[in-house]
Design an enzyme around this catalytic site. Structure first.
Site, mmCIF file in Angstrom:
data_model
loop_
_atom_site.group_PDB
_atom_site.id
_atom_site.type_symbol
_atom_site.label_atom_id
_atom_site.label_comp_id
_atom_site.label_asym_id
_atom_site.label_seq_id
_atom_site.Cartn_x
_atom_site.Cartn_y
_atom_site.Cartn_z
ATOM 1 N N ASP A 139 0.865 -1.169 0.000
ATOM 2 C CA ASP A 139 0.000 0.000 0.000
ATOM 3 C C ASP A 139 0.910 1.229 0.000
ATOM 4 O O ASP A 139 1.522 1.566 1.013
ATOM 5 C CB ASP A 139 -0.897 -0.002 1.241
ATOM 6 C CG ASP A 139 -1.850 1.188 1.273
ATOM 7 O OD1 ASP A 139 -1.726 2.075 0.413
ATOM 8 O OD2 ASP A 139 -2.721 1.219 2.165
ATOM 9 N N SER A 146 1.308 12.426 -16.766
ATOM 10 C CA SER A 146 0.027 12.687 -17.425
ATOM 11 C C SER A 146 0.035 14.066 -18.047
ATOM 12 O O SER A 146 0.715 14.986 -17.571
ATOM 13 C CB SER A 146 -1.108 12.589 -16.405
ATOM 14 O OG SER A 146 -2.333 13.058 -16.952
ATOM 15 N N TYR A 172 -5.887 15.310 -8.582
ATOM 16 C CA TYR A 172 -5.087 14.459 -9.467
ATOM 17 C C TYR A 172 -4.158 15.325 -10.322
ATOM 18 O O TYR A 172 -2.965 15.039 -10.462
ATOM 19 C CB TYR A 172 -6.000 13.628 -10.361
ATOM 20 C CG TYR A 172 -5.248 12.767 -11.358
ATOM 21 C CD1 TYR A 172 -4.571 11.626 -10.940
ATOM 22 C CD2 TYR A 172 -5.225 13.089 -12.716
ATOM 23 C CE1 TYR A 172 -3.880 10.835 -11.843
ATOM 24 C CE2 TYR A 172 -4.535 12.303 -13.630
ATOM 25 C CZ TYR A 172 -3.860 11.178 -13.181
ATOM 26 O OH TYR A 172 -3.178 10.403 -14.082
ATOM 27 N N LYS A 217 0.096 15.420 -10.484
ATOM 28 C CA LYS A 217 0.873 15.203 -11.706
ATOM 29 C C LYS A 217 1.765 16.408 -12.020
ATOM 30 O O LYS A 217 2.856 16.256 -12.586
ATOM 31 C CB LYS A 217 -0.052 14.884 -12.878
ATOM 32 C CG LYS A 217 -0.702 13.512 -12.770
ATOM 33 C CD LYS A 217 0.339 12.401 -12.612
ATOM 34 C CE LYS A 217 -0.258 11.028 -12.526
ATOM 35 N NZ LYS A 217 0.763 9.963 -12.342
#
Length: 335
Positions: free
Chosen positions: A105, A187, A200, A204
């Protein structure tokens, strides 16, 4: 009048020349990344030790299969032991020299040093570290109180950024010995802000900031390590295809703006031979967005006018996608 006509013709020729040069530049700029046959990959990658983080599904799973077909020694890691076991079985049938799984994890940073030790107990060295794991919290941040929770934000950054940095730190000395490679799946969200995935997108951007700086440092140090950052656009993994197609027909998305998961894995694994520092995929989608971000840094503001949905509609759409993601077991990081 004659002088005006001559001037107009000269301007037209200059425009034509400018357009021609632009087309030629774009033709060079949009050259596809080279792929190699399985035989070529086996010649270079057989028995190489590849550690793949985020290998239980999606892009990471397909990367594992490509390395397996090349005869590499693979270490698979993700949270789900059951999913990893299925990937392990298929990797073995595809021809991997060996396949081991280490459930991990990556939201818990204190376990990463032990993860590195477990890898080196299995293999005495490492050739390639693939940093691919991610939480993908979707939806407008203002509308989602759970995303505003401090613990949620910390967990997201731990998975998407800090674990990448910590994994790099612990494996860097080992990769120096083998002249190894770090493969980082970034990304286009790291270049172009996207208000439907604020957390998110911010992670990135952070990944870009750290790893592009690290690239400069490795070059200055003349390190034998190659650091490759992949800027990925929309990749239609089976899970992502299911989520998107629940709201719209993915066939309506032009091919230039979406990537195939197997082709994406080919590009990533092929980089183990070519050792580039930067790779974009899908080519047109990523490079056109990167170009726009360079020449018009605020072009992302136009996105609020192009979706054809109100803010409330977008919130409801993402809520439906989140519920579907939970149902199919896809890691959206919204809980």
């Amino acid at each position: 009048m004659l002088m005006v006509n001559v001037h107009c013709r000269v301007m037209e020729k200059r425009k034509l020349l400018g357009v021609t040069i632009l087309i030629l530049v774009l033709a060079v700029y949009l050259v596809q990344n080279p792929n190699f046959s399985t035989l070529q990959l086996r010649e270079k990658l057989k028995d190489k030790v590849i550690v793949i983080c985020g290998a239980s599904s999606g892009i990471g799973e397909r990367i594992a299969y490509k390395y397996a077909a090349a005869g590499a020694k693979i270490v698979l890691s993700a949270r789900s032991l059951d999913r990893l076991a299925k990937v392990q079985t298929k990797c073995s049938t595809l021809g991997a020299s060996s396949v081991h799984i280490i459930p991990q994890d990556f939201s818990k940073l204190t376990g990463i040093e032990n993860f590195r030790n477990n890898v080196l107990e299995i293999h005495s060295s490492i050739d390639t570290l693939v940093l691919n794991h991610a939480a993908i919290p979707l939806g407008p941040w203002i509308a989602l109180p759970n995303q505003q929770d401090h613990q949620f934000t910390t967990r997201t950054f731990n998975i998407n950024v800090l674990s990448y940095i910590e994994l790099t730190r612990v494996f860097l000395p080992d990769l120096e010995i083998t002249s190894g490679q770090i493969q980082v799946t970034g990304s286009i969200s790291g270049w172009c802000p996207f208000y439907q995935a604020g957390l998110y997108t911010s992670t990135k951007h952070a990944v870009n900031g750290f790893f592009y700086s690290l690239q400069q440092e490795l070059l200055a140090k003349q390190s034998p390590i190659t650091l490759t950052v992949f800027t990925l656009g929309l990749i239609l993994t089976p899970e992502m295809d299911t989520l998107i197609s629940s709201e719209t027909d993915t066939a309506l998305i032009p091919d230039l703006f979406k990537g195939k998961v197997d082709e994406c894995a080919d590009v990533i694994v092929s980089s183990a031979l070519t050792r580039p520092r930067n790779v974009d995929y899908p080519i047109f989608s990523v490079k056109s967005n990167r170009f726009m971000a360079y020449v018009f840094p605020y072009f992302h503001e136009l996105a609020t006018f192009t979706y054809g949905l109100s803010y409330d509609d977008i919130v409801q759409t993402h809520e439906r996608i989140r519920k579907l993601g939970d149902k199919i077991g896809y890691q959206l990081g919204n809980k």
